[in-house]
Write an enzyme that holds these catalytic residues in place. Structure first.
Site, short mmCIF file in Angstrom:
data_model
loop_
_atom_site.label_atom_id
_atom_site.label_comp_id
_atom_site.label_asym_id
_atom_site.label_seq_id
_atom_site.Cartn_x
_atom_site.Cartn_y
_atom_site.Cartn_z
CB CYS A 253 77.82 54.57 116.80
SG CYS A 253 79.02 53.32 116.31
CB CYS B 60 81.88 47.16 119.82
SG CYS B 60 80.74 47.83 118.62
CB THR C 227 81.38 52.07 112.44
OG1 THR C 227 80.16 51.73 111.80
CG2 THR C 227 81.10 52.84 113.72
CD GLU D 258 78.16 54.93 110.09
OE1 GLU D 258 77.64 56.01 109.74
OE2 GLU D 258 77.90 54.36 111.16
CG HIS E 142 79.52 43.74 114.98
ND1 HIS E 142 80.10 44.56 115.92
CD2 HIS E 142 79.15 44.57 113.96
CE1 HIS E 142 80.09 45.82 115.49
NE2 HIS E 142 79.51 45.85 114.31
CE1 TYR F 132 75.48 46.01 115.57
CE2 TYR F 132 74.00 47.87 115.65
CZ TYR F 132 75.04 47.21 115.06
OH TYR F 132 75.64 47.76 113.95
CB CYS G 125 76.05 50.10 121.94
SG CYS G 125 75.53 49.80 120.23
CD GLU H 181 75.76 51.83 113.85
OE1 GLU H 181 76.14 53.00 113.64
OE2 GLU H 181 76.04 51.21 114.90
#
Lengths: 482, 482, 482, 482
Positions: free
Chosen positions: C100, C104, C191, C257, C292, C296, C298, C446
């Site tokens: 991560c 974003c 995050t 986190e 959001h 994902y 990513c 996550e």
């Protein structure tokens, strides 16, 4: 008296002189090593429960050699009832330890050898079975933990043992003399190795005549000179070295695996159960594999723990009444009980071999293990869904104790007002342990590869299917003449 | 002599005076009706196999009432071995018929009643069980087919029986007199109804005191005046009316379902097994459901046929050696044998009820049935994958016979040169039959809804899970004090 | 000059005076803390790639405020092309960092606020949008990392904010004065929090008038006094404290986190973007969530890494040519690219909102995220299958270096003779990292809970489905008149 | 005027002199044949919607040859927007017809030929592309339906065309003369063949020089002498011959497939688009396959119908508010929209080929189609779950009309009191149609095998994956030096 207490078991381990390495150093006292000790405690549970009357039926049996009461882990199965109890014992111990308790692999090795030594003798007029029975008696009478060692490092997977660049990629005989044989090689992924009194070695694949030297099976005391143990590390292993216990998740038990090296070790003849009998290597592998695939009954017990933890966290989070949570819990149970059906059915459908030992139904044992390579992953996924993201963003136990942070954590991680924040944290850590931490090694990756990787089961499923019967049934119904 | 031959069975059906309707007309002779006859032949198979020595152990049993040899379908289970044999009998017949053979529902009704009539008597000092045993003796001695009739039409699903706009949405007593009772209502989806000698009626849900009139169970000869059968239609049903047989896929057997209407039918007291005992309605439903969920063992046998057909078509198509084909066949077998594990395990783990009748382990029976609502669909999908598109684009049997088209079809649908095109066509039609045609009704949709829809099993799984045991196991491991 | 170099970014973080706690102690220098630093390096990658010409198109954009080239992470989407590039940027960075990269969430907060501040102003004649645009300019010109902070601790999930026992379970306004507002509460699972220059706070649920005080959105410098960071711990986090690097798996990057506590923090008016506008809280949540969920994308990049690692290990193990291995690699790719389709499609089908900002198609963004809660788990399972059991039984890096053990490990963990054992170990550790270790936190858990847990997406899917259109289509085809 | 009305289309078909066989007889008038007519009506829908202003953007395009408005089914894609509209057109028509509307295969053949004829000319200085453009103009100006014919019967699958026992197992050139070529062979599974004006033939596999004679592509009027059509039969096809319509489920539309035989048919040179160009056969197959895999966008539309029907039946059954029913409907939508993402993403990521024609992104098109081989089966399974068992036990339409049975059926099949029993029956029949009946052929089996069976997509996924990029990403992160 063949049943040891857990305390006696611990003492018996202390008496061993094992050569163990971990984190680049020799471990002089594995029993008290904080990384290893929880795995020893898990094995000790197999002794503890055998002492308790309520588990007597499941945890103990009568030796077929002399009628004495023994721990079931040293028993040769005499009926399908025995096989069923073996599955139930696995579930029970999985539930009590939440991890791999390491003792089934030796039981499976003993049972496989009880069949194959007999079969060799029948065909070749040898005396392996007698040797084996003497050894078995010793194991039963002393209530020993045996490590069943099968998996060789295997080197280049496309090449048989004798064609490997390094001939030691598979364990083999390098010398034969009057006293016995000398062996060289290694066995990988040995579960519970340093908690064992004995190591029983078996070949890992079917072998051709050219590979005769690799067709060897024997047993040795675990502290025989020349045997070296190198401990594998696990996800989150060093949390056991931290000051607290909460972050361990499972604060009591664990498992371990080791690479076991045989650096030219001598085996006396009375401990040799197969010597250059390459035509029986495949049979030994298959019987052991079938028994050991059944043994994954234990994951049903670990699944019980994860399902229980998921129920708890849903209550602690305050989401237990949401219909989607309830449905996910049902799905987890459904998958877990489907696994249970597999380990019960392959036991029920078992049959006696010529030696009198009962073996599980092979097709169903493979089907069972195949499901074990799938369902625990889905159960774990659902557990993470129910747990919520906090499972992976929780601060450390020390933050929960430190004055600067304690108040904030207690305040903001309170959910269900009736539940102490600490209890919520503990369950989250347990779910982390089972799905990402040390226990995930056993519940997930070992479920995948232990007793053979998924493809090994598929090969066996193909081989054990009665295809002709099915084709004929189809032909008859659609009118195709033979 | 309690074992009828299939011929005697067929004759016994001819003697019945059933009021049957289909396609808008009354059917005077169901036995010879081309749509219904294959389903009668499937039931007849339960008689045929009981005559054959190689199936004697599975297909027959000794009556616990008088020790006589009887067809297992009329037997009350006396042991877990009986329960296991029941599962094996289901698989065997599924394999032999490739469809629903319709006779298990009556067996399940008899066994459930053997338990519940006893339980009522114990609590209420009634004599239902004696009545039931007399009736059972009659059924056993005459080797009868019983239709176990549970599912009411149910009207508005959010409302109990007595609040329905139409009080007949659930079957109920409308009159009580010296001779017996008069009932009104209907039972839907009755498998094999017009192939049955008897209909055993049970309530379909747990009932409150307000619904006492609906808490009724009884048996009647299937041709009792006032009972009306309206046949359901199936996918591809009218292919049975066509001149050829190839396009049927399964050229021998089939199933059927019917709506059974009770138009104020009188039941004599000796045939009444539960009368206004609302507090036992739920129990009867649950026992019947558990047994009947086990009965989906039959789908394993139908799965065998589909797997066999898929093996054949891969050979006939010339694709049998492709690794992805082999892998899909393994997956089909794996799923099918996972189902087998379920029906074996719930039998093995069965226990005796107070009446002495053995009942399956309920949690596992529900788990088994839940898998039956899933795996046959995936097996069918894989079968279609292996079959190839030709399965749904094949011309009709008549085109294969007509001079203008025969040469083209024979020429262009030849694949494996050693296999007659006709054989390839036959197997494709069988796969079509099982995945889209008349047999798909049984293999897929009935697998979904028979013995209760998936959600019914999930409710039971939730109810039968020992959640506390699991939560306590988790608590202990993560250090939560009670 | 709006584009910072990674070095400048690191320096800018050093200038911050954050109050950070971890393992029970305050962390004076997070940038160089070995646990935190890899996560900072992952964020730095977003600066590094923006400097490289080959990624210019994807990594940078032109500000709609002033036309200057900016990092895309600070950009307001002006077209569907922008939305598509956002998805591609996510996949690219996931592939480059294997974890991560944390930036974003701020981008998504900025875009959601650009829409909602405008919408409030339109309805209420307020000036939130102007304030927001000024703030945005500041962010763009200084190329800042923003933490988008939404998730409150939530306390008792069955009760709205104002009825909570602890009113701070949700962040809220406790004071209003001339300079601004004072807020209290916390945001969980933040995050990249301590790698951020700014924190943008938003409410976490739709709110009723009684919860007006909770309907607040604002931005603050991350080192504003009263903001406290308590770091969450991850599976295998302390491996970063060990002497070697191999056992890390990913030797370069990581994520983190934190719980962020707001201990009565003052926000000046010009940084307040929503104040007691409860009727717009739900809208802000939904826009942020939609963006959001798209982010994902990513995980497709992280999936690329895991698929690449699985290809490598199959070569290193010598199993790359086995058909089942090839098939599993195809399945992993298939699932990963199915995810890619989702994040591309929801971007392509995006539409402009009244403010001019383009938003993704909400239904498809939710569908995409829902798949992200499933497929990475299956990809990870297949990676573990391909990797083999050695992944979890490998000894530590120190054992590979220690003289007593090195020779044995090098000897026995050699497989493909052309591949150094060390390389095999490295890939296995990477797969461990992604499926059990620190990166599994991001890739699995996550993926499950980030941007809303699975059920949140299902609720949105239900809400965004045009059910009437579908029902009407069905009615027309089967002849039901309206 | 390039846009025909549906009426004109129907008349244009009547003018054709096709040689069609079905059920062993020649069909003189396919247009009015009750089995075939619904499939013609489905094609006619592509004409009808093109006339309606609200669908103009999706259903029509401007010819790149002359700028005239044309039906999109005859259009060569000039942009990714065109490709996206193609996917939307597929979904729209699937939703409107609930079945296969048969016209996309010709569109895909035209587009593939527009690329490959150009590519051959570039390399070989031939004039195929000019010929093709002339032909395309004719198709566009006359708004014709083209059947794209690719799949040969294939005989022995392990052997290339020229080694087949029957050389006609693949279509090939048997003569070449001044006027043109003579071809012999057949094409199987031809969707919508007898509703087409034209047949465009392409080879079915990549070909080597020895198979030059098989490397042929051309177009012919569908009623060219020597072309023979033998209709395939479908599950439940003969319900179209029954008196009522309810039992059809879809009372308006259907599909069909046929075997098309080429009995030494002459093709004039101007209609030959590839002649013995074996080195371009594979390219033509791949472009066509990629386009046609995208075309399975249509199944999303059919999925909409099935989801709509499932919503309706849950309302009619009175179960719409049960949480498990709602969840299943969400899952169906989720899967269906995941499919939608695939057909949108492969379009969006499309690129122009040298000819200027835009082609879909091949990897994603294959990924999309692969999902189409799975998700419709699961959607269908869930639909059957929601529908209830009545779907397969409903009596026939005639029973609902006959006086003796009507009253019982109306009475006992009433559920939701506000819904006429007939409407409930109609929706159940529609679900039966889509999951077991004529439409299941298209929604399920054709989804499996159309545009290539699942394994064909997997081969392409493996081929189109950038494995090196992924391996390098992994290496970099775990520290393996190149």
């Amino acid at each position: 008296m063949p049943l040891m207490t857990p305390e006696q078991y611990e003492e018996s381990l202390r008496a061993l002189k094992l050569e163990v390495y971990m984190f680049g150093k020799q471990v002089s006292n594995p029993v008290d090593d904080p990384i290893i000790r929880p795995s020893m405690k898990a094995v000790a549970k197999t002794y503890e429960l055998a002492q308790r009357p309520e588990y007597e039926e499941i945890m103990t049996a009568r030796s077929h050699l002399n009628g004495q009461q023994i721990n079931r882990f040293t028993h040769i199965h005499q009926s399908t009832a025995d096989l069923v109890k073996k599955s139930k014992m696995g579930r029970l111990l999985g539930q009590k330890t939440g991890c791999c308790f390491q003792r089934c692999v030796g039981m499976d090795a003993l049972n496989a050898l009880s069949i194959v030594t007999y079969n060799i003798d029948q065909e070749k007029n040898t005396t392996y079975h007698k040797r084996f029975c003497n050894y078995l008696k010793y194991v039963q009478e002393n209530d020993l933990v045996c490590d069943g060692a099968m998996t060789d490092p295997k080197g280049d997977r496309s090449v048989p043992p004798h064609l490997q660049t390094d001939p030691d990629a598979f364990l083999h005989v390098v010398e034969e003399n009057e006293k016995g044989i000398v062996v060289r090689g290694a066995k990988a992924h040995q579960t519970g190795a340093v908690n064992s009194h004995e190591i029983i070695v078996m070949p890992t694949i079917a072998l051709k005549p050219e590979d005769k030297d690799y067709a060897v099976s024997f047993a040795l005391p675990s502290d025989t000179p020349g045997i070296i143990y190198i401990m594998g590390r696990q996800s989150c292993d060093t949390r056991k070295l931290e000051s607290g216990t909460v972050d361990l998740g499972n604060i009591l038990y664990g498992g371990h695996e080791a690479l076991v090296v045989f650096d030219d070790v001598t085996v006396p003849w009375e401990r040799v159960f197969m010597f250059r009998e390459n035509d029986f290597a495949g049979q030994l592998v298959e019987f052991f594999a079938a028994y050991h695939r059944q043994s994954y009954a234990c994951k049903v017990g670990v699944g019980d723990v994860l399902i229980g933890a998921s129920h708890l966290i849903s209550e602690y989070n305050g989401t237990a009444s949401a219909s989607h949570i309830k449905d996910k819990l049902i799905e987890m149970t459904h998958l877990n009980e489907t696994l249970y059906c597999g380990c019960i059915a392959c036991a029920t459908e078992g049959k006696p071999e010529p030696s009198g030992t009962y073996c599980v139904e092979t097709l169903l044992a493979n089907v069972h293990k195949q499901n074990v390579t799938r369902f625990p992953y889905e159960i774990a996924r659902l557990a993470q869904d129910i747990a919520g993201g906090l499972m992976v963003t929780l601060p450390s136990e020390e933050d929960f104790k430190a004055p600067a942070t304690q108040k904030w954590l207690e305040k903001y991680f309170q959910a269900n007002a009736k539940v102490p924040t600490q209890d919520r944290v503990r369950v989250l850590r347990l779910i982390e342990n089972l799905t990402l931490g040390t226990a995930a090694v056993g519940y997930l990756t070992e479920s995948m590869h232990g007793a053979g990787s998924p493809q090994a089961q598929r090969v066996m499923i193909a081989r054990r299917t009665n295809t002709d019967e099915k084709k004929n049934a189809a032909k008859k119904l659609c009118g195709i003449e033979k």
